[in-house]
Design a protein around this motif. Sequence first.
Motif, PDB file in Angstrom:
ATOM      1  N   THR A 192      13.112   1.236  -3.836  1.00  0.00           N
ATOM      2  CA  THR A 192      13.865   1.502  -2.607  1.00  0.00           C
ATOM      3  C   THR A 192      13.212   0.770  -1.444  1.00  0.00           C
ATOM      4  O   THR A 192      12.053   0.351  -1.526  1.00  0.00           O
ATOM      5  CB  THR A 192      13.908   3.010  -2.294  1.00  0.00           C
ATOM      6  OG1 THR A 192      12.579   3.505  -2.143  1.00  0.00           O
ATOM      7  CG2 THR A 192      14.617   3.775  -3.417  1.00  0.00           C
ATOM      8  N   ALA A 193      13.966   0.636  -0.345  1.00  0.00           N
ATOM      9  CA  ALA A 193      13.438  -0.076   0.815  1.00  0.00           C
ATOM     10  C   ALA A 193      12.263   0.695   1.405  1.00  0.00           C
ATOM     11  O   ALA A 193      12.293   1.935   1.503  1.00  0.00           O
ATOM     12  CB  ALA A 193      14.532  -0.247   1.864  1.00  0.00           C
ATOM     13  N   PRO A 194      11.208   0.027   1.832  1.00  0.00           N
ATOM     14  CA  PRO A 194      10.041   0.711   2.383  1.00  0.00           C
ATOM     15  C   PRO A 194      10.302   1.214   3.802  1.00  0.00           C
ATOM     16  O   PRO A 194      11.099   0.648   4.549  1.00  0.00           O
ATOM     17  CB  PRO A 194       8.961  -0.371   2.366  1.00  0.00           C
ATOM     18  CG  PRO A 194       9.725  -1.633   2.531  1.00  0.00           C
ATOM     19  CD  PRO A 194      11.028  -1.436   1.810  1.00  0.00           C
ATOM     20  N   THR A 195       9.590   2.262   4.175  1.00  0.00           N
ATOM     21  CA  THR A 195       9.608   2.744   5.555  1.00  0.00           C
ATOM     22  C   THR A 195       8.522   2.020   6.340  1.00  0.00           C
ATOM     23  O   THR A 195       7.723   1.246   5.782  1.00  0.00           O
ATOM     24  CB  THR A 195       9.360   4.252   5.608  1.00  0.00           C
ATOM     25  OG1 THR A 195       8.035   4.524   5.107  1.00  0.00           O
ATOM     26  CG2 THR A 195      10.379   5.011   4.756  1.00  0.00           C
ATOM     27  N   ARG A 196       8.483   2.291   7.634  1.00  0.00           N
ATOM     28  CA  ARG A 196       7.421   1.688   8.440  1.00  0.00           C
ATOM     29  C   ARG A 196       6.053   2.111   7.933  1.00  0.00           C
ATOM     30  O   ARG A 196       5.133   1.288   7.816  1.00  0.00           O
ATOM     31  CB  ARG A 196       7.597   2.100   9.911  1.00  0.00           C
ATOM     32  CG  ARG A 196       6.569   1.462  10.856  1.00  0.00           C
ATOM     33  CD  ARG A 196       6.431   2.251  12.130  1.00  0.00           C
ATOM     34  NE  ARG A 196       5.893   3.570  11.860  1.00  0.00           N
ATOM     35  CZ  ARG A 196       4.587   3.835  11.710  1.00  0.00           C
ATOM     36  NH1 ARG A 196       3.687   2.857  11.795  1.00  0.00           N
ATOM     37  NH2 ARG A 196       4.173   5.059  11.473  1.00  0.00           N
ATOM     38  N   LYS A 197       5.926   3.397   7.615  1.00  0.00           N
ATOM     39  CA  LYS A 197       4.641   3.900   7.136  1.00  0.00           C
ATOM     40  C   LYS A 197       4.265   3.276   5.795  1.00  0.00           C
ATOM     41  O   LYS A 197       3.092   2.944   5.555  1.00  0.00           O
ATOM     42  CB  LYS A 197       4.702   5.416   7.005  1.00  0.00           C
ATOM     43  CG  LYS A 197       3.385   6.057   6.650  1.00  0.00           C
ATOM     44  CD  LYS A 197       3.514   7.580   6.617  1.00  0.00           C
ATOM     45  CE  LYS A 197       2.185   8.227   6.267  1.00  0.00           C
ATOM     46  NZ  LYS A 197       2.293   9.711   6.220  1.00  0.00           N
ATOM     47  N   ASP A 198       5.257   3.085   4.911  1.00  0.00           N
ATOM     48  CA  ASP A 198       4.977   2.461   3.605  1.00  0.00           C
ATOM     49  C   ASP A 198       4.407   1.063   3.786  1.00  0.00           C
ATOM     50  O   ASP A 198       3.392   0.691   3.154  1.00  0.00           O
ATOM     51  CB  ASP A 198       6.261   2.375   2.766  1.00  0.00           C
ATOM     52  CG  ASP A 198       6.747   3.744   2.324  1.00  0.00           C
ATOM     53  OD1 ASP A 198       5.930   4.671   2.226  1.00  0.00           O
ATOM     54  OD2 ASP A 198       7.969   3.882   2.064  1.00  0.00           O
ATOM     55  N   CYS A 199       5.051   0.268   4.629  1.00  0.00           N
ATOM     56  CA  CYS A 199       4.594  -1.116   4.817  1.00  0.00           C
ATOM     57  C   CYS A 199       3.231  -1.167   5.510  1.00  0.00           C
ATOM     58  O   CYS A 199       2.360  -1.992   5.152  1.00  0.00           O
ATOM     59  CB  CYS A 199       5.616  -1.885   5.636  1.00  0.00           C
ATOM     60  SG  CYS A 199       6.877  -2.707   4.626  1.00  0.00           S
ATOM     61  N   ALA A 200       3.034  -0.300   6.518  1.00  0.00           N
ATOM     62  CA  ALA A 200       1.754  -0.310   7.234  1.00  0.00           C
ATOM     63  C   ALA A 200       0.600   0.017   6.290  1.00  0.00           C
ATOM     64  O   ALA A 200      -0.464  -0.648   6.331  1.00  0.00           O
ATOM     65  CB  ALA A 200       1.804   0.685   8.391  1.00  0.00           C
ATOM     66  N   GLU A 201       0.778   1.006   5.440  1.00  0.00           N
ATOM     67  CA  GLU A 201      -0.291   1.383   4.507  1.00  0.00           C
ATOM     68  C   GLU A 201      -0.503   0.294   3.455  1.00  0.00           C
ATOM     69  O   GLU A 201      -1.653   0.023   3.054  1.00  0.00           O
ATOM     70  CB  GLU A 201       0.055   2.702   3.824  1.00  0.00           C
ATOM     71  CG  GLU A 201       0.010   3.900   4.767  1.00  0.00           C
ATOM     72  CD  GLU A 201       0.365   5.201   4.073  1.00  0.00           C
ATOM     73  OE1 GLU A 201       0.795   5.137   2.881  1.00  0.00           O
ATOM     74  OE2 GLU A 201       0.220   6.268   4.685  1.00  0.00           O
ATOM     75  N   LEU A 202       0.604  -0.337   3.018  1.00  0.00           N
ATOM     76  CA  LEU A 202       0.468  -1.370   1.987  1.00  0.00           C
ATOM     77  C   LEU A 202      -0.311  -2.572   2.508  1.00  0.00           C
ATOM     78  O   LEU A 202      -1.200  -3.109   1.817  1.00  0.00           O
ATOM     79  CB  LEU A 202       1.856  -1.803   1.505  1.00  0.00           C
ATOM     80  CG  LEU A 202       1.882  -2.807   0.361  1.00  0.00           C
ATOM     81  CD1 LEU A 202       1.268  -2.197  -0.911  1.00  0.00           C
ATOM     82  CD2 LEU A 202       3.315  -3.278   0.065  1.00  0.00           C
ATOM     83  N   VAL A 203      -0.020  -2.994   3.742  1.00  0.00           N
ATOM     84  CA  VAL A 203      -0.736  -4.142   4.308  1.00  0.00           C
ATOM     85  C   VAL A 203      -2.202  -3.783   4.549  1.00  0.00           C
ATOM     86  O   VAL A 203      -3.118  -4.605   4.323  1.00  0.00           O
ATOM     87  CB  VAL A 203      -0.059  -4.603   5.609  1.00  0.00           C
ATOM     88  CG1 VAL A 203      -0.909  -5.675   6.293  1.00  0.00           C
ATOM     89  CG2 VAL A 203       1.330  -5.139   5.324  1.00  0.00           C
ATOM     90  N   SER A 204      -2.472  -2.556   4.965  1.00  0.00           N
ATOM     91  CA  SER A 204      -3.853  -2.151   5.234  1.00  0.00           C
ATOM     92  C   SER A 204      -4.683  -2.096   3.966  1.00  0.00           C
ATOM     93  O   SER A 204      -5.896  -2.375   3.999  1.00  0.00           O
ATOM     94  CB  SER A 204      -3.869  -0.778   5.923  1.00  0.00           C
ATOM     95  OG  SER A 204      -3.241  -0.852   7.197  1.00  0.00           O
ATOM     96  N   THR A 205      -4.076  -1.760   2.847  1.00  0.00           N
ATOM     97  CA  THR A 205      -4.843  -1.578   1.611  1.00  0.00           C
ATOM     98  C   THR A 205      -4.733  -2.763   0.646  1.00  0.00           C
ATOM     99  O   THR A 205      -5.662  -3.002  -0.147  1.00  0.00           O
ATOM    100  CB  THR A 205      -4.367  -0.313   0.877  1.00  0.00           C
ATOM    101  OG1 THR A 205      -2.971  -0.425   0.596  1.00  0.00           O
ATOM    102  CG2 THR A 205      -4.615   0.922   1.722  1.00  0.00           C
ATOM    103  N   GLN A 206      -3.618  -3.528   0.697  1.00  0.00           N
ATOM    104  CA  GLN A 206      -3.402  -4.600  -0.273  1.00  0.00           C
ATOM    105  C   GLN A 206      -2.954  -5.891   0.415  1.00  0.00           C
ATOM    106  O   GLN A 206      -2.227  -6.693  -0.163  1.00  0.00           O
ATOM    107  CB  GLN A 206      -2.354  -4.190  -1.318  1.00  0.00           C
ATOM    108  CG  GLN A 206      -2.700  -2.918  -2.078  1.00  0.00           C
ATOM    109  CD  GLN A 206      -1.632  -2.535  -3.106  1.00  0.00           C
ATOM    110  OE1 GLN A 206      -1.038  -3.399  -3.755  1.00  0.00           O
ATOM    111  NE2 GLN A 206      -1.399  -1.246  -3.264  1.00  0.00           N
TER     112      GLN A 206
END
Length: 251
Positions: free
Chosen positions: A183-197
């Motif tokens: 499913t499409a990511p939320t703002r929080k999903d993308c922010a955490e993904l960039v911070s960790t990966q």
Amino acid sequence: MSGPFPGPGGGHVSDNAFHGSANVQAGGANFQNINHYPPPSRSVWPAVGGVLSVVLAAAAGALLVALKFGDDPDDRGGGQAREPAPASVPALAPGTSGPAAAPRTTPPSTPPAPRTGTEDAADRVQWTGTLRITEEGPRLDERPPVKYSYLRDVWLAQTDPAVLQGSDWSVNSTNLALWQGSTAPTRKDCAELVSTQGIDQVEVGRGTVVCVRTMYGRTAVLTVVSVSSSLRQGVLAEARVWSETETPETF
């Protein structure tokens, strides 16, 4: 008035020489009564008129009363108008001194509308639309995003295969991340993904979803629509940039 008057010497009486309530002229065997009344005084007529006015007014009043109550079955016996019955008084509740209050109707409460992510300040969208990613950028903090030859948040590094390069405004350009969720990511999903990966470049094709952190700490998501073999044509993507900012990368 005149007439023969037999008697000694004979003769006639031509006019009445007597006055009074009853005047008699007599002689021989005949007599004649002449009643003579003087005309009424002028002061009598106003009194007569007043009496007639009183009599006529009384008769008219009696006629109006007869017309008013003659057809009322309740007034045939006494001939007097009856007072109207008092209005009914509503029952009082125990312990109250005034009229009973009408029951209150409480309107049905309307349930609040369900909240969505875009109603929260942190998830407010700054810009959304279609953009073209070439070797000139764009910068995603601008509204709408604009192209520059430097200080780019993401740009096209090569076309075969197509590779998107991360920022050139920081020595640590790991501001990209590949989203592989269903499913499409939320703002929080993308922010955490960039911070960790977070990574500095990603190979893309049609349908690839990439999360991006901007120079001013915003979060964006890119969904690739098409890929061109020309650096000038670049990659066409649907973009969404959220307003919320986080601590940006240092230069």
